[in-house]
Scaffold this active site. Sequence first.
Site, PDB file in Angstrom:
ATOM      1  N   ARG A  36       0.813  -1.227   0.000  1.00 46.14           N
ATOM      2  CA  ARG A  36       0.000   0.000   0.000  1.00 46.14           C
ATOM      3  C   ARG A  36       0.843   1.271   0.000  1.00 46.14           C
ATOM      4  O   ARG A  36       0.430   2.324   0.441  1.00 46.14           O
ATOM      5  CB  ARG A  36      -0.981   0.037   1.170  1.00 46.14           C
ATOM      6  CG  ARG A  36      -1.962  -1.122   1.122  1.00 46.14           C
ATOM      7  CD  ARG A  36      -3.126  -0.917   2.057  1.00 46.14           C
ATOM      8  NE  ARG A  36      -4.031  -2.042   1.944  1.00 46.14           N
ATOM      9  CZ  ARG A  36      -3.908  -3.164   2.644  1.00 46.14           C
ATOM     10  NH1 ARG A  36      -2.925  -3.287   3.519  1.00 46.14           N
ATOM     11  NH2 ARG A  36      -4.758  -4.144   2.476  1.00 46.14           N
TER      12      ARG A  36
ATOM     13  N   LYS B  19       3.802  11.504 -11.021  1.00 43.40           N
ATOM     14  CA  LYS B  19       2.926  10.694 -11.878  1.00 43.40           C
ATOM     15  C   LYS B  19       3.643   9.375 -12.160  1.00 43.40           C
ATOM     16  O   LYS B  19       4.762   9.367 -12.672  1.00 43.40           O
ATOM     17  CB  LYS B  19       2.649  11.401 -13.200  1.00 43.40           C
ATOM     18  CG  LYS B  19       1.550  12.441 -13.138  1.00 43.40           C
ATOM     19  CD  LYS B  19       1.201  12.904 -14.546  1.00 43.40           C
ATOM     20  CE  LYS B  19       0.147  13.989 -14.523  1.00 43.40           C
ATOM     21  NZ  LYS B  19      -0.136  14.505 -15.886  1.00 43.40           N
TER      22      LYS B  19
ATOM     23  N   GLU C 242      11.376  18.535 -24.187  1.00 44.14           N
ATOM     24  CA  GLU C 242      10.703  18.830 -22.910  1.00 44.14           C
ATOM     25  C   GLU C 242      11.325  20.047 -22.229  1.00 44.14           C
ATOM     26  O   GLU C 242      10.643  20.813 -21.559  1.00 44.14           O
ATOM     27  CB  GLU C 242      10.775  17.619 -21.968  1.00 44.14           C
ATOM     28  CG  GLU C 242      10.177  16.331 -22.515  1.00 44.14           C
ATOM     29  CD  GLU C 242       8.654  16.259 -22.395  1.00 44.14           C
ATOM     30  OE1 GLU C 242       8.027  17.228 -21.929  1.00 44.14           O
ATOM     31  OE2 GLU C 242       8.102  15.212 -22.791  1.00 44.14           O
TER      32      GLU C 242
ATOM     33  N   LYS D 264       8.829  22.948 -13.372  1.00 44.63           N
ATOM     34  CA  LYS D 264       7.904  21.848 -13.094  1.00 44.63           C
ATOM     35  C   LYS D 264       7.553  21.821 -11.610  1.00 44.63           C
ATOM     36  O   LYS D 264       6.391  21.624 -11.237  1.00 44.63           O
ATOM     37  CB  LYS D 264       8.488  20.501 -13.535  1.00 44.63           C
ATOM     38  CG  LYS D 264       7.501  19.366 -13.257  1.00 44.63           C
ATOM     39  CD  LYS D 264       7.546  18.238 -14.213  1.00 44.63           C
ATOM     40  CE  LYS D 264       6.380  17.275 -13.943  1.00 44.63           C
ATOM     41  NZ  LYS D 264       6.464  16.040 -14.684  1.00 44.63           N
TER      42      LYS D 264
ATOM     43  N   GLU E  13      -3.248  17.776 -11.017  1.00 41.49           N
ATOM     44  CA  GLU E  13      -3.743  18.247 -12.315  1.00 41.49           C
ATOM     45  C   GLU E  13      -5.221  18.604 -12.311  1.00 41.49           C
ATOM     46  O   GLU E  13      -6.008  18.116 -13.118  1.00 41.49           O
ATOM     47  CB  GLU E  13      -3.417  17.216 -13.414  1.00 41.49           C
ATOM     48  CG  GLU E  13      -3.430  17.842 -14.801  1.00 41.49           C
ATOM     49  CD  GLU E  13      -2.837  16.949 -15.869  1.00 41.49           C
ATOM     50  OE1 GLU E  13      -1.767  16.377 -15.645  1.00 41.49           O
ATOM     51  OE2 GLU E  13      -3.462  16.831 -16.938  1.00 41.49           O
TER      52      GLU E  13
ATOM     53  N   ARG F 183      -1.572  22.386 -13.900  1.00 39.99           N
ATOM     54  CA  ARG F 183      -0.603  21.354 -14.280  1.00 39.99           C
ATOM     55  C   ARG F 183      -0.807  20.880 -15.714  1.00 39.99           C
ATOM     56  O   ARG F 183       0.128  20.395 -16.362  1.00 39.99           O
ATOM     57  CB  ARG F 183      -0.661  20.174 -13.292  1.00 39.99           C
ATOM     58  CG  ARG F 183       0.417  19.150 -13.552  1.00 39.99           C
ATOM     59  CD  ARG F 183       0.603  18.142 -12.440  1.00 39.99           C
ATOM     60  NE  ARG F 183       1.626  17.180 -12.832  1.00 39.99           N
ATOM     61  CZ  ARG F 183       2.190  16.303 -12.033  1.00 39.99           C
ATOM     62  NH1 ARG F 183       1.843  16.235 -10.770  1.00 39.99           N
ATOM     63  NH2 ARG F 183       3.101  15.460 -12.474  1.00 39.99           N
TER      64      ARG F 183
ATOM     65  N   ASN G  10       1.125  19.677 -20.511  1.00 42.51           N
ATOM     66  CA  ASN G  10       0.743  18.848 -21.655  1.00 42.51           C
ATOM     67  C   ASN G  10       0.810  19.608 -22.981  1.00 42.51           C
ATOM     68  O   ASN G  10       0.285  19.133 -23.989  1.00 42.51           O
ATOM     69  CB  ASN G  10      -0.674  18.293 -21.463  1.00 42.51           C
ATOM     70  CG  ASN G  10      -0.744  17.357 -20.277  1.00 42.51           C
ATOM     71  OD1 ASN G  10       0.207  16.647 -19.984  1.00 42.51           O
ATOM     72  ND2 ASN G  10      -1.864  17.371 -19.569  1.00 42.51           N
TER      73      ASN G  10
ATOM     74  N   HIS H  75       0.906  17.797 -26.271  1.00 41.45           N
ATOM     75  CA  HIS H  75       0.683  16.370 -26.009  1.00 41.45           C
ATOM     76  C   HIS H  75      -0.572  15.803 -26.656  1.00 41.45           C
ATOM     77  O   HIS H  75      -0.624  14.601 -26.901  1.00 41.45           O
ATOM     78  CB  HIS H  75       0.650  16.104 -24.503  1.00 41.45           C
ATOM     79  CG  HIS H  75       2.022  16.082 -23.886  1.00 41.45           C
ATOM     80  ND1 HIS H  75       2.897  17.139 -23.984  1.00 41.45           N
ATOM     81  CD2 HIS H  75       2.689  15.126 -23.183  1.00 41.45           C
ATOM     82  CE1 HIS H  75       4.030  16.840 -23.361  1.00 41.45           C
ATOM     83  NE2 HIS H  75       3.926  15.623 -22.866  1.00 41.45           N
TER      84      HIS H  75
ATOM     85  N   HIS I 116       0.458  12.737 -28.549  1.00 43.95           N
ATOM     86  CA  HIS I 116       0.036  11.384 -28.175  1.00 43.95           C
ATOM     87  C   HIS I 116      -0.585  10.659 -29.366  1.00 43.95           C
ATOM     88  O   HIS I 116      -0.438   9.443 -29.513  1.00 43.95           O
ATOM     89  CB  HIS I 116      -0.973  11.434 -27.024  1.00 43.95           C
ATOM     90  CG  HIS I 116      -0.313  11.603 -25.679  1.00 43.95           C
ATOM     91  ND1 HIS I 116      -1.021  11.957 -24.555  1.00 43.95           N
ATOM     92  CD2 HIS I 116       0.971  11.454 -25.282  1.00 43.95           C
ATOM     93  CE1 HIS I 116      -0.185  12.015 -23.521  1.00 43.95           C
ATOM     94  NE2 HIS I 116       1.020  11.723 -23.934  1.00 43.95           N
TER      95      HIS I 116
ATOM     96  N   HIS J 201       8.822   9.746 -27.753  1.00 47.45           N
ATOM     97  CA  HIS J 201       7.862  10.639 -27.089  1.00 47.45           C
ATOM     98  C   HIS J 201       8.234  12.120 -27.309  1.00 47.45           C
ATOM     99  O   HIS J 201       7.403  12.934 -27.707  1.00 47.45           O
ATOM    100  CB  HIS J 201       7.828  10.304 -25.595  1.00 47.45           C
ATOM    101  CG  HIS J 201       6.974  11.213 -24.785  1.00 47.45           C
ATOM    102  ND1 HIS J 201       5.595  11.180 -24.816  1.00 47.45           N
ATOM    103  CD2 HIS J 201       7.297  12.209 -23.908  1.00 47.45           C
ATOM    104  CE1 HIS J 201       5.107  12.106 -24.007  1.00 47.45           C
ATOM    105  NE2 HIS J 201       6.123  12.745 -23.433  1.00 47.45           N
TER     106      HIS J 201
END
Length: 387
Positions: free
Chosen positions: A136, A158, A200, A242, A252, A256, A260, A263, A267, A281
């Site tokens: 956990r 993330k 990035e 960041k 987010e 945040r 993206n 993106h 994506h 990427h």
Amino acid sequence: MSNVMTDSQLQICDGARTVSVPLGTRAYDVLIGPGLVAETGRLIATRLGPAKCAVVTDENVARRHLATLETALKQEGVHVGSIVLKPGEATKSFSELAPLSEHLLELGIERGDLVIAFGGGVIGDLAGFAAAILRRGVRFVQIPTTLLAQVDSSVGGKTGIDTPQGKNLIGAFHQPSLVIADTDTLATLPEREMRAGYAEVAKYGLLGDAAFFAWLEQNWKSVFAFEPAALTKAIETSVKAKAAIVGRDETEQGERALLNLGHTFGHAFEAWCGYSDRLLHGEAISIGMAQAFRFSETLGACAPGTAERVSAHFAAVGLPTRIGDIPGAKPDVAALMRLMGQDKKVRRGKLTFILARAIGEAYVAHDVAPEAVSEFLVGEMAGSSGR
Ligand SMILES: NC(=O)c1ccc[n+]([C@@H]2O[C@H](COP(=O)([O-])OP(=O)(O)OC[C@H]3O[C@@H](n4cnc5c(N)ncnc54)[C@H](O)[C@@H]3O)[C@@H](O)[C@H]2O)c1
């Protein structure tokens, strides 16, 4: 927020920088500088206390850097084992997560111990997610070894894996306890990966810091030449940007999403290429960011000429900026629209895009009509070669 540590016990090597990620009880530091992997045992012991450490890495990183890390951990007597996985996006999967989790249990990782993610974003996302669900939640340390991971994926918490339904659809927010970005590890990174990570870096200038983008336009060659001051400045500025955004919007709910930028388009290109080496990427979001600025211009959100400046910089460093730059078969508009429709950022039939009012002034637009996007993409297809 940044400072060089002065306490002699916590001091890190010359030229190293510390950026704090301000998350209250989950706050942590990002250490940036040369030679830090060899200091890992000491850094962990002084900052996080005694804990058993299991390393998760991939074959490429293991071949070049694992011996240094293991020696550093063994000096402190905290290394319980290293798990070396196959490199590549396919490793970020349920089929790798299950044996990895069991292996970590077999190594005796308990609450209070540490998982060390030693690699690029794939290893960081997978090992971070394993740490999030193991017993956990156990603590983890990110030691990112790609430029992309040092400036982006290792910071912000993330974690997750891909599924046949899409990328990063299973995951958790789980903040690391410490991030150690050793700039020396980047020396063994293939140049193409370095360029992809640079996309990035440039993103932070484009989304919120025009002066940084202008600095990159002047200094990118020094970054790629691994000049220590320039490389550290590029990484530190990116991590600070960041950290500030994550500090204000950890999960987010709003701001945040600016991270993206590029993106939604990006994506779709990655998905079209099957998340393969055909398009990395960073390359996908390079095209995506160039398009986000062209789209912003088309919608009248930013001044003519802005998109050309963005594309000119990406082209100068050797990054793709057009659909025509994707090797092999090109997607058509219908395919791209379908792939964007599957993007997890769709709300009530409208697409969310990060658009820009200028370089350094990105904003979240939640109500972009699919028709406006498809019309834009038709134009993109028509002019899909050159910048
Ligand atoms: N969690 C986040 O916030 C976040 C943000 C951006 C991207 N990501 C994820 O990150 C992943 C991409 O990360 P990446 O670009 O680092 O890819 P990656 O982890 O696949 O690494 C790229 C390649 O470089 C190799 N490599 C890594 N370090 C090396 C080194 N120092 N020397 C030589 N080779 C080295 C790897 O083995 C791999 O072959 C994607 O899965 C993406 O979804 C996550």
